[in-house]
Motif scaffolding. Structure first.
Motif, PDB file in Angstrom:
ATOM      1  N   VAL A 321       0.851  -1.185   0.000  1.00 60.57           N
ATOM      2  CA  VAL A 321       0.000   0.000   0.000  1.00 60.57           C
ATOM      3  C   VAL A 321       0.888   1.238   0.000  1.00 60.57           C
ATOM      4  CG1 VAL A 321      -1.783   1.276   1.246  1.00 60.57           C
ATOM      5  CG2 VAL A 321      -1.797  -1.219   1.268  1.00 60.57           C
ATOM      6  N   SER A 322       0.483   2.270  -0.729  1.00 66.55           N
ATOM      7  CA  SER A 322       1.282   3.501  -0.756  1.00 66.55           C
ATOM      8  C   SER A 322       0.398   4.699  -1.060  1.00 66.55           C
ATOM      9  CB  SER A 322       2.383   3.397  -1.816  1.00 66.55           C
ATOM     10  OG  SER A 322       1.807   3.279  -3.110  1.00 66.55           O
ATOM     11  N   PHE A 323       0.864   5.866  -0.646  1.00 68.78           N
ATOM     12  CA  PHE A 323       0.237   7.134  -0.999  1.00 68.78           C
ATOM     13  C   PHE A 323       1.000   7.741  -2.164  1.00 68.78           C
ATOM     14  CE2 PHE A 323      -0.987   6.706   3.457  1.00 68.78           C
ATOM     15  CZ  PHE A 323      -2.314   7.115   3.440  1.00 68.78           C
ATOM     16  N   SER A 324       0.267   8.195  -3.185  1.00 70.40           N
ATOM     17  CA  SER A 324       0.896   8.891  -4.310  1.00 70.40           C
ATOM     18  C   SER A 324       0.207  10.236  -4.525  1.00 70.40           C
ATOM     19  CB  SER A 324       0.813   8.039  -5.585  1.00 70.40           C
ATOM     20  OG  SER A 324      -0.538   7.824  -5.959  1.00 70.40           O
ATOM     21  N   GLN A 325       0.908  11.126  -5.224  1.00 71.98           N
ATOM     22  CA  GLN A 325       0.392  12.473  -5.506  1.00 71.98           C
ATOM     23  C   GLN A 325      -0.046  13.172  -4.211  1.00 71.98           C
ATOM     24  OE1 GLN A 325      -2.493  12.456  -8.791  1.00 71.98           O
ATOM     25  NE2 GLN A 325      -1.797  10.402  -9.363  1.00 71.98           N
ATOM     26  N   TYR A 326       0.651  12.857  -3.135  1.00 68.28           N
ATOM     27  CA  TYR A 326       0.248  13.377  -1.818  1.00 68.28           C
ATOM     28  C   TYR A 326       0.677  14.833  -1.647  1.00 68.28           C
ATOM     29  CZ  TYR A 326       0.496  14.194   3.206  1.00 68.28           C
ATOM     30  OH  TYR A 326       0.379  14.746   4.453  1.00 68.28           O
ATOM     31  N   LYS A 327      -0.274  15.651  -1.186  1.00 73.41           N
ATOM     32  CA  LYS A 327       0.007  17.048  -0.876  1.00 73.41           C
ATOM     33  C   LYS A 327      -0.783  17.452   0.366  1.00 73.41           C
ATOM     34  CE  LYS A 327       0.902  18.626  -5.625  1.00 73.41           C
ATOM     35  NZ  LYS A 327       0.466  19.585  -6.697  1.00 73.41           N
ATOM     36  N   ALA A 328      -0.214  18.375   1.128  1.00 75.81           N
ATOM     37  CA  ALA A 328      -0.901  18.931   2.292  1.00 75.81           C
ATOM     38  C   ALA A 328      -0.660  20.427   2.302  1.00 75.81           C
ATOM     39  CB  ALA A 328      -0.393  18.304   3.584  1.00 75.81           C
ATOM     40  N   ALA A 329      -1.708  21.176   2.580  1.00 75.50           N
ATOM     41  CA  ALA A 329      -1.597  22.638   2.580  1.00 75.50           C
ATOM     42  C   ALA A 329      -2.474  23.208   3.671  1.00 75.50           C
ATOM     43  CB  ALA A 329      -2.000  23.199   1.219  1.00 75.50           C
ATOM     44  N   ILE A 330      -2.071  24.387   4.173  1.00 73.58           N
ATOM     45  CA  ILE A 330      -2.867  25.081   5.180  1.00 73.58           C
ATOM     46  C   ILE A 330      -3.290  26.422   4.603  1.00 73.58           C
ATOM     47  CG2 ILE A 330      -0.851  26.128   6.303  1.00 73.58           C
ATOM     48  CD1 ILE A 330      -2.389  25.704   8.988  1.00 73.58           C
ATOM     49  N   ASP A 331      -4.562  26.782   4.763  1.00 69.16           N
ATOM     50  CA  ASP A 331      -5.058  28.024   4.183  1.00 69.16           C
ATOM     51  C   ASP A 331      -5.052  29.144   5.223  1.00 69.16           C
ATOM     52  OD1 ASP A 331      -7.294  27.672   5.798  1.00 69.16           O
ATOM     53  OD2 ASP A 331      -8.600  27.045   4.167  1.00 69.16           O
ATOM     54  N   SER A 332      -5.510  30.308   4.799  1.00 68.98           N
ATOM     55  CA  SER A 332      -5.461  31.485   5.663  1.00 68.98           C
ATOM     56  C   SER A 332      -6.394  31.384   6.855  1.00 68.98           C
ATOM     57  CB  SER A 332      -5.803  32.734   4.843  1.00 68.98           C
ATOM     58  OG  SER A 332      -7.093  32.606   4.256  1.00 68.98           O
ATOM     59  N   VAL A 341      -3.714  10.029  -3.648  1.00 69.37           N
ATOM     60  CA  VAL A 341      -4.316   8.786  -4.124  1.00 69.37           C
ATOM     61  C   VAL A 341      -3.748   7.643  -3.294  1.00 69.37           C
ATOM     62  CG1 VAL A 341      -4.620   7.208  -6.056  1.00 69.37           C
ATOM     63  CG2 VAL A 341      -4.624   9.684  -6.457  1.00 69.37           C
ATOM     64  N   LEU A 342      -4.631   6.783  -2.816  1.00 68.66           N
ATOM     65  CA  LEU A 342      -4.203   5.599  -2.087  1.00 68.66           C
ATOM     66  C   LEU A 342      -4.097   4.446  -3.086  1.00 68.66           C
ATOM     67  CD1 LEU A 342      -3.589   4.600   0.801  1.00 68.66           C
ATOM     68  CD2 LEU A 342      -5.977   3.879   0.947  1.00 68.66           C
ATOM     69  N   GLY A 343      -2.904   3.874  -3.208  1.00 69.07           N
ATOM     70  CA  GLY A 343      -2.679   2.831  -4.200  1.00 69.07           C
ATOM     71  C   GLY A 343      -2.273   1.514  -3.581  1.00 69.07           C
ATOM     72  N   PHE A 344      -2.388   0.444  -4.385  1.00 69.10           N
ATOM     73  CA  PHE A 344      -2.021  -0.896  -3.917  1.00 69.10           C
ATOM     74  C   PHE A 344      -1.426  -1.668  -5.088  1.00 69.10           C
ATOM     75  CE2 PHE A 344      -2.691  -5.337  -2.846  1.00 69.10           C
ATOM     76  CZ  PHE A 344      -2.339  -5.366  -1.503  1.00 69.10           C
ATOM     77  N   GLN A 400      -3.488   1.487   7.239  1.00 70.73           N
ATOM     78  CA  GLN A 400      -3.082   0.324   8.007  1.00 70.73           C
ATOM     79  C   GLN A 400      -1.679  -0.150   7.637  1.00 70.73           C
ATOM     80  OE1 GLN A 400      -6.092  -2.640   8.187  1.00 70.73           O
ATOM     81  NE2 GLN A 400      -4.818  -4.180   9.143  1.00 70.73           N
ATOM     82  N   TYR A 401      -1.278   0.084   6.376  1.00 70.01           N
ATOM     83  CA  TYR A 401       0.001  -0.448   5.930  1.00 70.01           C
ATOM     84  C   TYR A 401       0.912   0.606   5.311  1.00 70.01           C
ATOM     85  CZ  TYR A 401      -2.542  -4.856   6.438  1.00 70.01           C
ATOM     86  OH  TYR A 401      -3.268  -5.899   6.936  1.00 70.01           O
ATOM     87  N   ALA A 402       0.588   1.871   5.416  1.00 68.74           N
ATOM     88  CA  ALA A 402       1.417   2.901   4.790  1.00 68.74           C
ATOM     89  C   ALA A 402       1.322   4.197   5.579  1.00 68.74           C
ATOM     90  CB  ALA A 402       0.982   3.133   3.338  1.00 68.74           C
ATOM     91  N   MET A 403       2.377   5.019   5.455  1.00 71.68           N
ATOM     92  CA  MET A 403       2.389   6.304   6.143  1.00 71.68           C
ATOM     93  C   MET A 403       3.194   7.301   5.312  1.00 71.68           C
ATOM     94  SD  MET A 403       3.672   7.234  10.003  1.00 71.68           S
ATOM     95  CE  MET A 403       2.355   6.267  10.742  1.00 71.68           C
ATOM     96  N   THR A 404       2.708   8.535   5.245  1.00 69.03           N
ATOM     97  CA  THR A 404       3.429   9.569   4.512  1.00 69.03           C
ATOM     98  C   THR A 404       4.545  10.149   5.380  1.00 69.03           C
ATOM     99  OG1 THR A 404       2.002  11.364   5.295  1.00 69.03           O
ATOM    100  CG2 THR A 404       1.306  10.183   3.301  1.00 69.03           C
ATOM    101  N   GLU A 405       5.479  10.831   4.730  1.00 63.48           N
ATOM    102  CA  GLU A 405       6.512  11.549   5.471  1.00 63.48           C
ATOM    103  C   GLU A 405       5.901  12.805   6.105  1.00 63.48           C
ATOM    104  OE1 GLU A 405       9.688  10.780   6.077  1.00 63.48           O
ATOM    105  OE2 GLU A 405       9.329   8.834   5.109  1.00 63.48           O
TER     106      GLU A 405
END
Length: 515
Positions: A321-332, A341-344, A400-405
């Motif tokens: 299992v892996s996360f792809s195209q992962y982004k995180a942002a905080i707004d004003s 996208v969660l992939g397998f 359950q089986y993957a974690m982002t940085e």
């Protein structure tokens, strides 16, 4: 109190409401529920605001109205918002089912039926013996009576057939002259409960209401043995796995015997699998994100024949299992939004549903990780999830089986260190001035060249109304004159303009405006 109940012969050809009574509005039918209780009273569940109704009863055989009910006592429900209007027991000329109406003879609304048939009652239900898989036989008995709402007399229901049944067995018995019945009854030992019901045939003169009771059952100890080849389950996500085993019971003499053929087990892809004559079974399960597959009896701890037994099989899912195209942002507005996208790999076999994903927050990105929310994501489908954030800190997602940085999300803090509307009080039409200071960064520094928005909320109103704007000087100060109109509350707001700052709002300042 005596209900205002008017009884008419069929030849009368209909009834008018009693003198002084007010016809009920048609909407009453939809706002309440009308029915007959055991004693033959008319009961109407309605809202507290409904006035007492005027209800007419129509004989379905003759087509004539035979009674009008206009007086009720009230009984308040527990939630205090609804009441029950309850009449005195009605004394109608004949048993049967009558129509309920409101409105005039020419313009009325039908509100259901009034069941004025004999009320059957099944009571004193019992069994001579408790049952178990070693002894499935017992004798059940009951007493059947009828209640006549015309006379309020209870009498035995003699020489009448009664259906006795459970999930697997159906048989008949006949009551004696005193309304009592006694009948041998044998269970199959595969029912999910030990309840036995007594049923009667409804007729035009009798409602046929039955009853049920639970025969005492003694569950036996049991063993669920899973074949070694069926455990653990090692398969790709979404695959169909076969679980084979055998269910045995421990009889009163200590011997191990197969559970009855047809003993129902935990539901699977085929529905409700059952055991064979030797106690063996086969279940089909889909491999998903659960760590185990459980096998037990249908109805779990409430299964009457066997003590609760649950066998867990470990599930090891192959693949990654892996996360792809992962982004995180905080707004004003300090809202954190995650996309990805969660992939397998390899791709799941068929549809496996969604998977829980958890968002975590840490001040330093190393320790003190705290759960901040959970959402679900479908495989290979882009997800977006937003939740309240913090001014500064580290965020990551896990399945359950993957974690982002961890990723640090922050913006520059912005604040109004001073805000005031003066002079006060002020006269209507007089000019007053709003002054303030806007700062940013840590430690705070002047924030010049920024637009500040002004809002006013008149006293007694709920929302703020935009009134104008000003631009801060190099030292972060701003000044804006306004003409006084009415008493209320003023605030200033800053809205991020460069995509790097948080929004800010000043304190609220009340300004009194005199005539």
């Amino acid at each position: 109190m005596t209900s205002a109940i008017v009884i008419a012969a069929a030849a009368v050809g209909g009834l008018a409401a009693p003198a002084g009574a007010e016809e009920t509005r048609p909407g009453f039918c939809s706002s309440g529920r009308m029915f007959a209780d055991h004693e033959g009273s008319l009961v109407i569940d309605a809202m507290e605001t409904d006035r007492k109704p005027v209800v007419h009863l129509r004989d379905k055989k003759t087509g004539q109205r035979v009674a009008t009910v206009s007086e009720f006592r009230t009984d308040r429900h527990e939630d205090m918002r609804e009441v029950a209007f309850i009449s005195q027991p009605l004394k109608l000329p004949a048993i049967g089912i009558y129509g309920l109406e409101i409105g005039s003879e020419a313009d009325h609304v039908t509100c259901g039926d009034f069941d004025y048939r004999l009320r059957t009652e099944v009571k004193d239900m019992s069994a001579t013996d408790q049952v178990s898989l070693d002894n499935l036989k017992t004798t059940v008995s009951a007493v059947v009576t009828t209640f006549d709402p015309r006379t309020a007399v209870t009498a035995p229901l003699a020489n009448t057939k009664v259906t006795i049944k459970n999930e697997a067995v159906t048989q008949e018995a006949t009551t004696d002259a005193q309304g009592k019945l006694t009948s041998p009854f044998t269970f199959r030992g595969t029912e999910t409960s030990s309840h036995v019901s007594f049923g009667l045939q409804a007729t035009s003169d009798m409602d046929g209401k039955g009853a049920s009771f639970e025969v005492p059952a003694v569950p036996q100890r049991a063993v669920i043995a899973i074949n070694p080849a069926s455990q653990p389950i090692v398969a790709p996500l979404g695959a169909i796995a076969t679980v084979k085993g055998q269910a045995l019971r421990i009889a009163a003499d200590g011997t191990r015997r197969p559970v009855p053929e047809g003993t129902p087990l935990t539901a699977d892809l085929t529905g409700a699998p059952v055991t064979k004559a030797d106690g063996r079974f086969e279940r089909k399960v889909k491999v998903d994100w659960q760590n185990t597959v459980e096998t037990s009896w249908a109805n779990g701890r409430y299964y009457p024949w066997l003590e609760f037994k649950n066998h867990s099989i470990t599930v090891n899912t192959t693949g990654q299992v892996s996360f792809s195209q992962y982004k995180a942002a905080i707004d004003s507005a300090r809202r954190v939004t995650f996309t990805g996208v969660l992939g397998f790999k390899p791709a799941p076999s068929g549809i496996v549903g969604d998977m829980p994903v958890t968002a975590w927050y840490s001040v330093d990105g190393k320790t003190g990780w705290k759960k901040r929310g959970t959402f679900t994501a479908d495989f290979s489908t882009p997800f977006t999830h937003t939740l309240p954030g913090n001014s500064d800190g580290y965020w990551r997602l896990s399945s359950q089986y993957a974690m982002t940085e961890p990723v640090r999300l922050t913006r520059t803090a912005t604040t109004f260190t001073y805000f005031n509307a003066a002079p006060e009080p002020v006269r209507k039409g007089q000019t007053f001035t709003i002054k303030g200071t806007l700062q940013h960064q840590t430690p705070a520094k002047a924030y010049g060249g920024q637009t500040v928005l002004f809002y006013f909320r008149p006293t007694g109103s709920k929302g703020f109304i935009y009134q104008g704007h000003s631009v801060t000087a190099a030292n972060g100060t701003f000044v804006h004159p306004f003409k006084a109109d009415r008493t209320g509350t003023w605030i200033a707001r800053y809205r991020d303009a460069d995509g790097k700052h948080f929004n800010a709002e000043s304190r609220q300042d009340d300004l009194v405006v005199n005539p």
